[in-house]
Design an enzyme around this catalytic site. Structure first.
Site, PDB file in Angstrom:
ATOM      1  N   HIS A 133       1.032  -1.285  -0.005  1.00 35.52           N
ATOM      2  CA  HIS A 133       0.130   0.002  -0.122  1.00 35.52           C
ATOM      3  C   HIS A 133       0.648   1.310   0.025  1.00 35.52           C
ATOM      4  O   HIS A 133       0.352   2.230  -0.200  1.00 35.52           O
ATOM      5  CB  HIS A 133      -0.966   0.057   1.159  1.00 35.52           C
ATOM      6  CG  HIS A 133      -2.294   0.678   1.009  1.00 35.52           C
ATOM      7  ND1 HIS A 133      -2.245   2.140   0.398  1.00 35.52           N
ATOM      8  CD2 HIS A 133      -3.417   0.351   0.997  1.00 35.52           C
ATOM      9  CE1 HIS A 133      -3.534   2.484   0.168  1.00 35.52           C
ATOM     10  NE2 HIS A 133      -4.249   1.503   0.587  1.00 35.52           N
ATOM     11  N   ASP A 191      -2.546   1.839  -4.157  1.00 34.97           N
ATOM     12  CA  ASP A 191      -3.837   2.074  -3.640  1.00 34.97           C
ATOM     13  C   ASP A 191      -5.020   0.857  -3.551  1.00 34.97           C
ATOM     14  O   ASP A 191      -4.954   0.381  -4.850  1.00 34.97           O
ATOM     15  CB  ASP A 191      -4.121   3.500  -3.828  1.00 34.97           C
ATOM     16  CG  ASP A 191      -3.551   4.537  -3.249  1.00 34.97           C
ATOM     17  OD1 ASP A 191      -3.295   5.545  -3.850  1.00 34.97           O
ATOM     18  OD2 ASP A 191      -2.456   4.272  -2.463  1.00 34.97           O
TER      19      ASP A 191
END
Lengths: 324, 348, 487
Positions: free
Chosen positions: C460, C464
């Site tokens: 992450h 995203d």
């Protein structure tokens, strides 16, 4: 089968070949009437006549060079150097003519030079040498070093059959000290094939000639200390049995190369280098060499003892390897 | 004063007839001498043109001695000639193109590129290839004679050596053994008076090498090496003596080395007048004159022979040039013989 | 030697030791005629001065070396144009280009690594280590510094007097995946001898022999439990803690040392989780079309190509294709920069036999492979992994990984990313489920469909959730709409 000494086995083998093949003849100093300095050809002239057992003048070059000429003409000459040490007088001929004739001119030179070699009896610098390494180095020559009566006879027959110049190093210290059962019939032993004189698991000794027996005695001692030593007898130094050596090294991973000739540039160096090059990953210890020190062969007994590798020296070296 | 016998020069054709040479044979001798010189002259040029590697040796001036001895050899006799004895190879029948191929290091030379110069021999023609260490071939020739003696064959071995190489032990040992055993041997000393730059008086202390023969128990003869017929006569006598069990002879052929030791040597150390004097005794010229005088050699015949040889030599060079160079991959082949190789002609 | 019709005149070698010669005098000039064997020039060498005869008949076309000059033997001195020959263009000697030295193969270090830990690691056929997923996945392979030879030869075993490992011991250790540092040595200075290691292997505690990994893709069902892997360029020595004096086992306990592979796995798993921000998204895929096509292709693929088109090949193909549109998922965070590529080196996790660990061989340039090509590569790489024939190059350079833990029936998981990649795709059991579909009239009806869950675990920091979701959506689309004529 009969029990024969190392010397008798050689004599038997030579006689057998001479009876079998009229082309075989012997030439050397004192080989005829006297029967040879070591009596290898005792009785030969009586049986084969003066033109097949030829007493030559003191002329190593003429003897050895003469053998080349006769071999080119289809004979199978067997020259005897009275002592291996005297072959240096004929070194030029062997290296210059005999070794190179087939390569250059396509005409084989099927000859044998017998060389009583080795020391251990205060023979001094000129009656004790083991000159196999200088000849093994010359392409075109073959070098044979039997260690047992049985091998001596078989290897001599092969030498006489071989179409190349063969230097046959008979260890004179073994002449009468070794006795063994030797087959009476004719047999040959191929060149380039080693013999496992003693099977072992922990250390390999690669050797030839009289040192085979020294190694064996040392192995006996080590066996009592629970170290199992394998003794590989090369039997011929050129060609030598690379495969057998590498296989033994792979098995034990520790190796001692042993010879009676001096250390630097002795044939053991070639063997050690080959092992390092081709069996590196099998080694559990550095390749060890035991050989005579780099000096002429000394005369006086304590000096000679310090020169020729003794059983204790070999045993000690083996212990070092075992403990490594 | 020399101890050895000095050979008489050749008188007339009749004397020669007794030795068994008819006109055809004589012309063959002449031709062989011309061919010998021709090959060496052409080879000399090829060398200077960079087509022959290494070094180049000739026997200019020795054609008579070489051809003379070889002509007296029997078909089953064996010889170990040296680098001044191209005439021996020619007389025995080695093909010129192969000789040139050998010079060039080609596959088709008798040595197949493994050795060069005249270090070659066709064993089928009874020749043994020389080495550089002279006179190393003398003990070998003696060995051949020994084989003949053991097998009781009526064959003779001939060993050549130069007067310079007589200084080495090999010569002594060989002659001694041959003399002791009365072997069927003829020793031929090519005395061309110069061993590279060493004149004879710095090589040995007796007038002639042939003088030594007596100390080995056999006869030595000194003969004019530029007189092919005289050489032939002496050779015939010696060879037949050996063949009939009379033991060895040492024949010393006197000549002058008319060129340098090799092509790279201009022989500045040889007095000019020596060259001038011996040039008058050119063996080919001598023999041509003799043939004209005693064998009716006509100009037309001469021209035919010359033209024929020129053609032969051109062809030989062409063929040699076409012969391939040896494959580098074969460099270690032939170091050792296999049993199948034991099939050379004299292995009976 | 003639070039075309031109005859060359060269400097001869006048004697064996002569290497050069000097032109003394040209006896002919350019344009003059000359006969073969006629003297053309005079030269001087160390040994002798002499004339050089012409090698041919013709006109002296060119003189290349002039009076007074000294040149090496063999140098071209002049050219002769034979009569009637036009001026030929002499071809320059082709320049002999020296062969560029071949790049040495990155040493297959493991075989020779004297370093105990890496020697054991080497046993896994140079497999980079893989971080293990907390799931039921098989143990992972240790990190093998395939590039960095272990100069750590010195490093290890400070407790033992002699750290030297002999060649044969190193080899045996490598072959058996044994950590030499854990063996008591009886050799000089306490070194481990051949005897010691052989004895250890025969009777020692659970040695981890490098068993051949089970080839994942050879089955029809998606097998090959997978784990993310370390591609390459990995850290040197794994933590060398294990050499501390082993503590005594308590009652009921058994102790065994961690081998190098295990230690490598442990280290990588920890590091990966500490490095990347692991998040997993999942999507369910209706594989009916794929199943149907696979049925059709299976026979012909096997017959014509000897290859089994596994589900893994289909998923892999879809994923690689999709990655083209999502470079960051095929990318890498390197220091402060984002690395993206125009190629996909696809790692496929392959389990080793008996759960001994994992290898992740890499299929290079997977973007250039169609379905057949990918199926083939998977078969090949798995076979080689099984036969321990992988080279260091085969386990390095991956940019994205697919793992398949679903072989045991699990329907979901959260694999660990193989550093330094940005994502790893997990595939799970293909299960027949009741599924809501539309009938011909557009009404909802129940059907039985083969459903496969696939996951994307992503870093992450770079990727995203939305990006990951779109990626999975596109992969699903490709799989659900697979047309026979594609790929």
């Amino acid at each position: 089968m009969a029990e024969r000494t190392y010397l008798q086995a050689i004599s038997d083998g030579l006689r057998q070949e001479m009876r079998r093949d009229k082309r075989v003849f012997v030439i050397g100093e004192d080989v005829g009437v006297y029967g040879g300095a070591f009596k290898v050809t005792l009785g030969f002239q009586e049986e084969f006549g003066a033109w097949r057992v030829i007493d030559a003048p003191l002329s190593e070059t003429a003897i050895v060079g003469g053998c080349t000429g006769a071999a080119l003409m289809g004979m199978r000459p067997v020259a005897e150097m009275q002592f291996a040490d005297f072959v240096s007088c004929a070194w030029d001929h062997l290296v210059t003519v005999a070794a190179k004739q087939f390569y250059r001119a396509g005409t084989p030179v099927p000859m044998v030079v017998r060389l009583p070699s080795g020391g251990g009896f205060s023979g001094g610098p000129f009656h004790s040498q083991n000159p196999e390494s200088s000849f093994a180095h010359i392409p075109g020559l073959k070098c044979v070093c039997p260690a047992t009566p049985e091998d001596a006879k078989g290897l001599l027959a092969t030498a006489i059959e071989d179409p190349n110049p063969v230097l046959y190093f008979e260890h004179k210290h073994l002449y009468r000290r070794l006795k063994a059962e030797v087959p009476e019939e004719r047999y040959t032993i191929p060149f380039g094939e080693a013999r496992t004189h003693r099977v072992g698991e922990d250390i390999s000794v690669i050797t030839w000639g009289a040192m085979v027996h020294t190694a064996d005695e040392a192995a006996e001692e080590l066996a009592k200390e629970d170290v199992s030593v394998e003794v590989v007898d090369l039997r011929t130094v050129m060609p030598w049995d690379r495969k057998a050596v590498l296989a033994s090294v792979e098995k034990t991973s520790k190796v001692l190369v042993l010879h009676e000739d001096t250390r630097t540039g002795g044939f053991g160096a070639e063997i050690a280098a080959t092992i390092a090059e081709e069996a590196f990953e099998s080694l559990d210890a550095p390749v060890k060499r035991i050989a005579a020190p780099d000096s002429p062969v000394p005369f006086s007994p304590p000096l000679e003892k310090a020169f020729i590798p003794q059983v204790e020296t070999v045993a000690s070296g083996l212990r070092e390897l075992a403990a490594y | 004063m020399t101890i050895a016998r000095e050979a008489d020069p050749v008188a007339a054709e009749a004397e020669l007839r007794n030795s068994g040479l008819d006109r055809e044979d004589l012309l063959t001798v002449y031709r062989n001498m011309l061919l010998t010189r021709g090959i060496e002259e052409r080879g000399h040029i090829l060398y200077k043109q960079g087509k022959i590697p290494g070094s180049f040796y000739t026997g200019r001036g020795n054609e008579g001695a070489a051809v003379g001895i070889a002509t007296a050899m029997g078909p089953d006799d064996v010889g170990a000639p040296l680098h001044r004895d191209m005439g021996v190879h020619i007389t025995r029948g080695v093909e010129p193109w192969r000789i040139i191929a050998n010079y060039m290091g080609k596959e088709d030379g008798p040595a197949r590129g493994k050795d060069g110069n005249v270090h070659m021999a066709d064993a089928r023609l009874g020749l043994i290839a020389m080495v550089s260490h002279l006179p190393a071939m003398l003990p070998v020739a003696v060995g051949a004679a020994l084989a003949f003696r053991i097998r009781e064959e009526s064959r003779v071995a001939i060993g050549w050596f130069g007067e310079g190489s007589a200084a080495r032990g090999d010569a002594h040992e060989a002659m001694n053994l041959a003399g002791v055993r009365r072997l069927p041997m003829v020793f031929v000393c090519d005395n061309n008076q110069w061993a590279y730059s060493t004149p004879t008086h710095l090589g040995f202390a007796t007038p002639n090498i042939a003088d030594r023969a007596r100390s080995y128990g056999f006869e030595g003869v000194v003969v004019d090496g530029t007189d092919v017929l005289a050489v032939y006569r002496e050779a015939k006598r010696a060879i037949e003596k050996a063949r009939s069990g009379g033991g060895p002879t040492l024949i010393e052929c006197m000549t002058l080395r008319m060129e340098g030791h090799a092509v790279h040597d201009d022989a500045f150390y040889v007095p000019k007048d020596m060259f001038e004097e011996w040039a008058k005794h050119d063996p080919i010229e001598r023999f041509r004159t003799w043939l004209k005088d005693y064998a009716d050699l006509r100009e037309q015949e001469e021209e035919e022979i010359a033209a024929d040889l020129k053609k032969l030599l051109n062809e030989a060079i062409r063929r040699a040039e076409e012969s391939p160079l040896p494959d580098p991959a074969t460099v270690t082949e032939g170091v050792y013989a296999a049993p199948e190789d034991l099939d050379t002609p004299h292995h009976k | 030697m003639a070039t075309g019709t031109i005859i060359d005149v060269v400097m001869p070698q006048m004697g064996v030791s002569v290497s050069e010669g000097t032109i003394v005098k040209w006896l002919k000039s350019e344009g003059e005629t000359i006969e073969a064997d006629e003297a053309l020039l005079e030269i001087s060498t160390d040994k002798v001065d002499t004339e050089v005869p012409s090698p041919g008949t013709g006109v002296v076309a060119k003189i290349l070396v002039h009076e007074g000059e000294t040149v090496d033997v063999g140098t071209k001195l002049a050219e002769i144009a034979p009569e009637g020959a036009g001026p030929a263009v002499a071809e320059p000697e082709p320049a002999v280009e020296p062969e560029p030295a071949a790049e040495p193969e990155p040493a297959v270090e493991p075989e020779l690594a004297p370093e105990p830990a890496t020697a054991a690691a080497a046993a896994e056929a140079d497999a980079p280590s893989s971080a293990e997923s907390p799931g039921p996945a098989a143990p992972a392979a240790p990190a093998v510094p395939a590039e960095t030879p272990a100069p750590a030869a010195a490093g290890d075993s400070s407790e033992n007097g002699k750290s030297f490992v002999s060649p044969v011991v190193a080899r045996i250790a490598a072959e058996h995946g044994v950590d030499v540092g854990t063996i008591q040595g009886t050799g000089q200075g306490g070194r481990v001898t051949k005897k010691d290691i052989l004895a250890f292997i025969e009777s020692g505690p659970a040695p981890a022999p490098a068993a051949p990994p089970e080839a994942a893709p050879t089955e029809a069902e998606p097998v090959a439990p997978a784990a993310p892997t370390e591609p390459s360029a990995q850290p040197t020595a794994p933590p060398v803690i294990a050499n501390a004096q082993p503590q005594a086992a308590g009652t009921g306990e058994t102790l065994e040392p961690m081998n190098a592979m295990r230690r490598g796995i442990a280290e990588h798993m920890r590091r990966s989780l500490d490095t990347a921000a692991h998040v997993t998204s999942a999507i369910e895929v209706d594989m009916s079309k794929v199943v149907a096509i696979r049925e059709k292709l299976k026979a012909s693929y096997q017959k014509d190509y000897g290859v089994n088109p596994t589900y893994l090949a289909f998923v892999g193909r879809a994923a690689v294709d999709t990655l083209h549109d999502y470079p960051w998922i095929n990318g890498e965070l390197r220091d402060d920069q984002i690395v993206t590529r125009n190629y996909v080196n696809l790692g496929i996790a392959v389990e080793l036999a008996d759960g001994k660990g994992l290898i992740v061989p890499v299929i290079k340039n997977a973007e250039g492979l169609n379905l057949l090509g990918l199926a083939r590569s998977i078969t090949d790489i798995a076979a080689r992994a099984r036969d321990k024939k992988l080279l260091p190059d085969d386990v390095q350079g991956g940019t994205f990984t697919i793992t398949n833990p679903g072989g045991y029936g699990t329907f979901h998981g959260t694999p660990v990313i193989s550093q330094p990649q940005a994502g790893i795709l997990g595939t799970y059991a293909l299960v027949k489920r009741p599924w809501v579909v539309q009938d011909a009239l557009g009404n909802d009806v129940l059907a039985i469909r083969p459903i496969m869950n696939i996951t994307l675990t992503y870093d992450h920091r770079l990727v995203d959730g939305a990006l990951a979701g779109r990626f999975l959506h596109d992969v699903r689309e490709k799989l659900q709409s697979w047309g026979e004529d594609r790929y």
